[in-house]
Design a protein around this motif. Structure first.
Motif, mmCIF file in Angstrom:
data_model
loop_
_atom_site.group_PDB
_atom_site.id
_atom_site.type_symbol
_atom_site.label_atom_id
_atom_site.label_comp_id
_atom_site.label_asym_id
_atom_site.label_seq_id
_atom_site.Cartn_x
_atom_site.Cartn_y
_atom_site.Cartn_z
ATOM 1 N N ASN A 9 0.826 -1.213 0.000
ATOM 2 C CA ASN A 9 0.000 0.000 0.000
ATOM 3 C C ASN A 9 0.859 1.260 0.000
ATOM 4 O OD1 ASN A 9 -2.587 -1.169 -0.099
ATOM 5 N ND2 ASN A 9 -2.527 -1.576 2.092
ATOM 6 N N ALA A 10 1.951 1.232 0.736
ATOM 7 C CA ALA A 10 2.850 2.387 0.763
ATOM 8 C C ALA A 10 3.461 2.605 -0.619
ATOM 9 C CB ALA A 10 3.945 2.182 1.807
ATOM 10 N N ARG A 11 3.934 1.530 -1.245
ATOM 11 C CA ARG A 11 4.545 1.650 -2.568
ATOM 12 C C ARG A 11 3.518 2.121 -3.600
ATOM 13 N NH1 ARG A 11 7.218 -3.467 -5.460
ATOM 14 N NH2 ARG A 11 5.032 -4.079 -5.383
ATOM 15 N N GLU A 12 2.314 1.631 -3.514
ATOM 16 C CA GLU A 12 1.259 2.069 -4.439
ATOM 17 C C GLU A 12 1.011 3.575 -4.299
ATOM 18 O OE1 GLU A 12 -3.492 1.241 -5.230
ATOM 19 O OE2 GLU A 12 -2.310 -0.287 -4.214
ATOM 20 N N PHE A 13 0.972 4.062 -3.056
ATOM 21 C CA PHE A 13 0.781 5.486 -2.819
ATOM 22 C C PHE A 13 1.935 6.296 -3.400
ATOM 23 C CE2 PHE A 13 1.783 9.284 -0.404
ATOM 24 C CZ PHE A 13 0.612 9.998 -0.547
ATOM 25 N N VAL A 14 3.165 5.879 -3.109
ATOM 26 C CA VAL A 14 4.344 6.615 -3.576
ATOM 27 C C VAL A 14 4.388 6.631 -5.105
ATOM 28 C CG1 VAL A 14 6.865 6.621 -3.631
ATOM 29 C CG2 VAL A 14 5.665 6.265 -1.474
ATOM 30 N N ARG A 15 4.089 5.516 -5.724
ATOM 31 C CA ARG A 15 4.087 5.457 -7.195
ATOM 32 C C ARG A 15 3.048 6.403 -7.786
ATOM 33 N NH1 ARG A 15 4.929 -0.886 -8.882
ATOM 34 N NH2 ARG A 15 7.138 -0.992 -8.327
ATOM 35 N N SER A 16 1.943 6.593 -7.094
ATOM 36 C CA SER A 16 0.880 7.478 -7.597
ATOM 37 C C SER A 16 1.318 8.941 -7.645
ATOM 38 C CB SER A 16 -0.382 7.345 -6.749
ATOM 39 O OG SER A 16 -0.251 8.032 -5.507
ATOM 40 N N LEU A 17 2.410 9.267 -6.945
ATOM 41 C CA LEU A 17 2.902 10.649 -6.905
ATOM 42 C C LEU A 17 3.631 11.046 -8.183
ATOM 43 C CD1 LEU A 17 4.340 10.596 -3.283
ATOM 44 C CD2 LEU A 17 2.171 11.617 -4.030
ATOM 45 N N ILE A 38 3.743 6.900 5.831
ATOM 46 C CA ILE A 38 4.639 6.575 4.719
ATOM 47 C C ILE A 38 6.055 6.931 5.183
ATOM 48 C CG2 ILE A 38 5.322 7.126 2.344
ATOM 49 C CD1 ILE A 38 2.636 5.733 2.411
ATOM 50 N N PRO A 39 6.946 5.945 5.289
ATOM 51 C CA PRO A 39 8.289 6.240 5.789
ATOM 52 C C PRO A 39 9.170 6.929 4.750
ATOM 53 C CG PRO A 39 8.153 3.942 5.178
ATOM 54 C CD PRO A 39 6.771 4.517 5.006
ATOM 55 N N SER A 40 10.007 7.829 5.192
ATOM 56 C CA SER A 40 10.985 8.446 4.290
ATOM 57 C C SER A 40 12.241 7.586 4.204
ATOM 58 C CB SER A 40 11.333 9.862 4.754
ATOM 59 O OG SER A 40 11.830 9.829 6.069
ATOM 60 N N ASN A 41 12.402 6.689 5.164
ATOM 61 C CA ASN A 41 13.527 5.740 5.164
ATOM 62 C C ASN A 41 13.013 4.350 4.797
ATOM 63 O OD1 ASN A 41 12.087 5.452 7.580
ATOM 64 N ND2 ASN A 41 13.876 4.753 8.695
ATOM 65 N N ASP A 53 14.567 -1.522 -4.410
ATOM 66 C CA ASP A 53 15.421 -0.356 -4.605
ATOM 67 C C ASP A 53 14.531 0.848 -4.882
ATOM 68 O OD1 ASP A 53 14.716 -0.391 -7.398
ATOM 69 O OD2 ASP A 53 16.373 -1.755 -7.789
ATOM 70 N N LEU A 54 15.146 2.006 -5.019
ATOM 71 C CA LEU A 54 14.373 3.237 -5.203
ATOM 72 C C LEU A 54 13.578 3.225 -6.501
ATOM 73 C CD1 LEU A 54 13.783 5.955 -3.810
ATOM 74 C CD2 LEU A 54 15.547 6.938 -5.270
ATOM 75 N N GLY A 55 14.141 2.660 -7.552
ATOM 76 C CA GLY A 55 13.424 2.588 -8.825
ATOM 77 C C GLY A 55 12.133 1.806 -8.706
ATOM 78 N N ASP A 56 12.165 0.715 -7.956
ATOM 79 C CA ASP A 56 10.957 -0.073 -7.712
ATOM 80 C C ASP A 56 9.983 0.703 -6.825
ATOM 81 O OD1 ASP A 56 9.457 -2.696 -7.715
ATOM 82 O OD2 ASP A 56 9.821 -2.456 -5.555
ATOM 83 N N TRP A 57 10.495 1.352 -5.806
ATOM 84 C CA TRP A 57 9.681 2.127 -4.859
ATOM 85 C C TRP A 57 8.915 3.235 -5.579
ATOM 86 C CZ3 TRP A 57 7.615 1.866 -0.253
ATOM 87 C CH2 TRP A 57 7.349 3.002 0.511
ATOM 88 N N LEU A 58 9.622 3.975 -6.443
ATOM 89 C CA LEU A 58 8.989 5.090 -7.167
ATOM 90 C C LEU A 58 8.215 4.625 -8.394
ATOM 91 C CD1 LEU A 58 11.879 7.732 -7.119
ATOM 92 C CD2 LEU A 58 9.951 7.547 -5.531
#
Length: 67
Positions: A9-17, A38-41, A53-58
């Motif tokens: 759910n966190a990754r889905e939210f971050v990707r939506s940005l 949503i953690p910054s770390n 990794d960050l690419g997957d996260w974003l």
């Protein structure tokens, strides 16, 4: 310890940005707009729970070389 959203759910939210890189992610984290659950770390919080990794996260698929 803070209670964060589960990884998916966190990754889905971050990707939506629509953020494109590490710099944009850090600017967003510092903006005051990031929800507290949503953690910054994310690399530490989700280390053994799905984080790649960050690419997957974003959702960019690109691994930023910036630290």
């Amino acid at each position: 310890m803070k209670k964060f959203r589960d990884f998916e759910n966190a990754r889905e939210f971050v990707r939506s940005l629509g953020l494109k890189n590490y710099t944009e992610w850090k600017e967003y984290c510092a903006s005051g707009n990031k929800p507290e659950d949503i953690p910054s770390n994310q690399n530490t919080v989700y280390k053994n729970n799905g984080y790649v990794d960050l690419g997957d996260w974003l959702g960019t698929g690109v691994v930023s070389q910036a630290k």
